[in-house]
Write an enzyme that holds these catalytic residues in place. Structure first.
Site, PDB file in Angstrom:
ATOM      1  N   GLY A  48       0.763  -1.244   0.000  1.00 49.02           N
ATOM      2  CA  GLY A  48       0.000   0.000   0.000  1.00 49.02           C
ATOM      3  C   GLY A  48       0.795   1.296   0.000  1.00 49.02           C
ATOM      4  CG  ASP A 106      -8.495   0.818  10.413  1.00 49.29           C
ATOM      5  OD1 ASP A 106      -9.112   1.612  11.126  1.00 49.29           O
ATOM      6  OD2 ASP A 106      -9.038  -0.168   9.877  1.00 49.29           O
ATOM      7  CE  LYS A 134      -9.899   4.125   7.601  1.00 45.07           C
ATOM      8  NZ  LYS A 134     -10.430   2.768   7.305  1.00 45.07           N
ATOM      9  CG  PHE A 156     -12.630   0.047   2.803  1.00 48.12           C
ATOM     10  CD1 PHE A 156     -11.771  -0.688   3.613  1.00 48.12           C
ATOM     11  CD2 PHE A 156     -12.476  -0.029   1.433  1.00 48.12           C
ATOM     12  CE1 PHE A 156     -10.775  -1.483   3.063  1.00 48.12           C
ATOM     13  CE2 PHE A 156     -11.486  -0.826   0.870  1.00 48.12           C
ATOM     14  CZ  PHE A 156     -10.633  -1.547   1.681  1.00 48.12           C
ATOM     15  CG  ASP A 163      -5.850  -3.477  -2.009  1.00 49.33           C
ATOM     16  OD1 ASP A 163      -5.278  -3.109  -0.972  1.00 49.33           O
ATOM     17  OD2 ASP A 163      -6.264  -4.635  -2.184  1.00 49.33           O
ATOM     18  NE  ARG A 169      -2.180  -2.929  -4.315  1.00 48.20           N
ATOM     19  CZ  ARG A 169      -2.303  -3.160  -3.011  1.00 48.20           C
ATOM     20  NH1 ARG A 169      -2.105  -2.205  -2.143  1.00 48.20           N
ATOM     21  NH2 ARG A 169      -2.620  -4.355  -2.582  1.00 48.20           N
TER      22      ARG A 169
HETATM   23  P1  IMP Z   1      -4.285  -1.567  10.927  1.00 45.11           P
HETATM   24  O1  IMP Z   1      -3.370  -2.692  11.325  1.00 45.11           O
HETATM   25  O2  IMP Z   1      -5.696  -1.792  11.415  1.00 45.11           O
HETATM   26  O3  IMP Z   1      -3.773  -0.218  11.308  1.00 45.11           O
HETATM   27  O4  IMP Z   1      -4.461  -1.638   9.371  1.00 45.11           O
HETATM   28  C1  IMP Z   1      -3.437  -1.336   8.544  1.00 45.11           C
HETATM   29  C2  IMP Z   1      -3.604  -1.883   7.147  1.00 45.11           C
HETATM   30  O5  IMP Z   1      -4.970  -2.226   6.827  1.00 45.11           O
HETATM   31  C3  IMP Z   1      -3.233  -0.822   6.158  1.00 45.11           C
HETATM   32  O6  IMP Z   1      -1.845  -0.799   5.931  1.00 45.11           O
HETATM   33  C4  IMP Z   1      -4.048  -1.194   4.959  1.00 45.11           C
HETATM   34  O7  IMP Z   1      -3.359  -2.172   4.215  1.00 45.11           O
HETATM   35  C5  IMP Z   1      -5.317  -1.781   5.535  1.00 45.11           C
HETATM   36  N1  IMP Z   1      -6.390  -0.760   5.635  1.00 45.11           N
HETATM   37  C6  IMP Z   1      -6.852  -0.148   6.748  1.00 45.11           C
HETATM   38  N2  IMP Z   1      -7.840   0.722   6.461  1.00 45.11           N
HETATM   39  C7  IMP Z   1      -8.001   0.670   5.119  1.00 45.11           C
HETATM   40  C8  IMP Z   1      -8.886   1.363   4.190  1.00 45.11           C
HETATM   41  O8  IMP Z   1      -9.726   2.204   4.541  1.00 45.11           O
HETATM   42  N3  IMP Z   1      -8.719   1.011   2.881  1.00 45.11           N
HETATM   43  C9  IMP Z   1      -7.825   0.117   2.423  1.00 45.11           C
HETATM   44  N4  IMP Z   1      -6.999  -0.543   3.244  1.00 45.11           N
HETATM   45  C10 IMP Z   1      -7.081  -0.274   4.580  1.00 45.11           C
HETATM   46 MG    MG Z   2      -0.039  -0.565   4.835  1.00 45.66          MG
END
Ligand code: IMP
Ligand code: MG
Length: 179
Positions: A48, A106, A134, A156, A163, A169
Site C-alpha cells: 500500500g 487504522d 484514522k 473504507f 486497494d 491501488r
Molecule cells: P491496521 O493494522 O488496522 O492499522 O491496518 C493497517 C492496514 O490495513 C493498512 O496498511 C491497509 O493495508 C489496511 N487498511 C486499513 N484501512 C483501510 C482502508 O480504509 N482502505 C484500504 N486498506 C485499509
Molecule cells: Mg499498509
C-alpha cells in the site's frame, strides 16, 4: 473526479490529488526539519505505501536510504493475539535513523507490531509516518510522529496505493465507500 465502481462497491471522491500532495509536502518539511544533517533509512510497508513513499522521498532533502518490507499478520498463538512476520528486510538497521512509512493507520495493529519487531534490532531512532491516520480507530501505543491527513470518518477508502481486493491501488486520488 467522479464516482467509481470496484468489484461490487461504489466509491465517491474523498481526497484530491492536490490535498494528497500538500499533506506529503507538510510531512517532508517536518522530516527535513527534524533530521537535518542526519541520514534517514525509510522502511516502506508494501504494497500500500509504495505511492506515498515514492512521492515523499522526492520531497525529502535530507540524505536517505530506502528499503521495502512486506508484513503478514494472523490471529492467535500469542498473548497479544497476533504474530507478525516481516519479509524482505535486507538491510541492517542497527544504529540507523529509521522512519517506517505506511499509507494508512487504522487500528494500528500492523504498525505497532512492526514497531516492536524493529525496535529489537536497535536502530538509533525509530519514527513512523503515515499518509492517512484514522483517528477514531487507532488503538496503538506507539506514537505516530508524522501524520499527513487525519481522517475521522470510520469508513473504507481506496486509491493512492490503497486497494479494495487488489483494485483501486493505482488511482491518483482517494475515494470513500458510498453511503
Ligand atoms: P491496521 O493494522 O488496522 O492499522 O491496518 C493497517 C492496514 O490495513 C493498512 O496498511 C491497509 O493495508 C489496511 N487498511 C486499513 N484501512 C483501510 C482502508 O480504509 N482502505 C484500504 N486498506 C485499509
Ligand atoms: Mg499498509
Amino acid at each position: 473526479m467522479s464516482k467509481i465502481t470496484l468489484h461490487d462497491k461504489k466509491f465517491v471522491p474523498y481526497i484530491s490529488v492536490e490535498e494528497i500532495d500538500e499533506a506529503i509536502s507538510n510531512i517532508a518539511s517536518e522530516i527535513n526539519r527534524d533530521y537535518k544533517g542526519k541520514e534517514i533509512l525509510f522502511i516502506v510497508t508494501l504494497s500500500g505505501a509504495y505511492m506515498f513513499a515514492s512521492d515523499l522521498v522526492k520531497k525529502v532533502k535530507v540524505d536517505s536510504l530506502v528499503s521495502f518490507i512486506k508484513v503478514s499478520s494472523y490471529q492467535g498463538m500469542s498473548s497479544v493475539g497476533e504474530i507478525k512476520e516481516i519479509f524482505g528486510l535486507d538491510i541492517d538497521i542497527e544504529n540507523k535513523e529509521v522512519i517506517i512509512l505506511d499509507e494508512i493507520i487504522d487500528t494500528g495493529i500492523t504498525i505497532n507490531s512492526l514497531y516492536s519487531s524493529l525496535i529489537e534490532k536497535r536502530p538509533k531512532s525509530l519514527a513512523m509516518a503515515t499518509l492517512i491516520y484514522k483517528s477514531n480507530t487507532y488503538k496503538g501505543v506507539a506514537e505516530i510522529g508524522y501524520k499527513g491527513i487525519v481522517m475521522s470518518d470510520n469508513k473504507f477508502i481506496v486509491g493512492y496505493g490503497l486497494d479494495y481486493m487488489q483494485k483501486g491501488r493505482c488511482l491518483p486520488a482517494i475515494y470513500i465507500l458510498e453511503g
